[in-house]
Design a protein around this motif. Sequence first.
Motif, PDB file in Angstrom:
ATOM      1  N   ALA A  11      36.907  44.066  34.087  1.00 20.03           N
ATOM      2  CA  ALA A  11      37.708  44.798  33.783  1.00 20.03           C
ATOM      3  C   ALA A  11      39.760  43.638  33.578  1.00 20.03           C
ATOM      4  O   ALA A  11      39.433  43.156  34.743  1.00 20.03           O
ATOM      5  N   ARG A  15      42.895  47.445  35.077  1.00 20.77           N
ATOM      6  CA  ARG A  15      41.671  48.877  34.218  1.00 20.77           C
ATOM      7  C   ARG A  15      40.226  48.726  34.185  1.00 20.77           C
ATOM      8  O   ARG A  15      39.573  49.276  33.149  1.00 20.77           O
ATOM      9  N   GLU A  18      39.885  52.391  32.715  1.00 18.43           N
ATOM     10  CA  GLU A  18      39.282  52.366  31.229  1.00 18.43           C
ATOM     11  C   GLU A  18      37.751  51.686  31.174  1.00 18.43           C
ATOM     12  O   GLU A  18      37.127  52.182  30.396  1.00 18.43           O
ATOM     13  N   ASP A  43      37.117  44.592  39.636  1.00 22.74           N
ATOM     14  CA  ASP A  43      37.021  46.139  38.202  1.00 22.74           C
ATOM     15  C   ASP A  43      35.738  45.034  37.764  1.00 22.74           C
ATOM     16  O   ASP A  43      35.959  45.895  36.179  1.00 22.74           O
ATOM     17  N   LEU A  69      40.109  45.571  27.285  1.00 23.31           N
ATOM     18  CA  LEU A  69      39.338  45.662  28.548  1.00 23.31           C
ATOM     19  C   LEU A  69      38.793  44.753  29.774  1.00 23.31           C
ATOM     20  O   LEU A  69      38.634  44.883  30.449  1.00 23.31           O
TER      21      LEU A  69
END
Length: 85
Positions: A11, A15, A18, A43, A69
């Motif tokens: 990510a 993020r 998300e 991430d 993203l």
Amino acid sequence: MTVALMWEARAAEGRGGELLAWVRQQPLAPEPLRRETLRAPQDRVLVITWWDAPYDAVVPELSDPGPELVTRPVHRWRFESVADD
């Protein structure tokens, strides 16, 4: 034969949540025998799907998330199961 597809993305900064939410919402049709979603430091999100199909079969794959993203292109690998001897 069982073939497993691995999909991994990292990510963009801050993020990770998300990206994880995005990948959980992605449908596969037909559905695989099994689907597992994992996360790791930095991430990273990993999805493994298992299919009752030959190694080179055409099976549904997760798409790429929007470039906002992720920090790099999605990595994809394909594996086939082997018998334990």
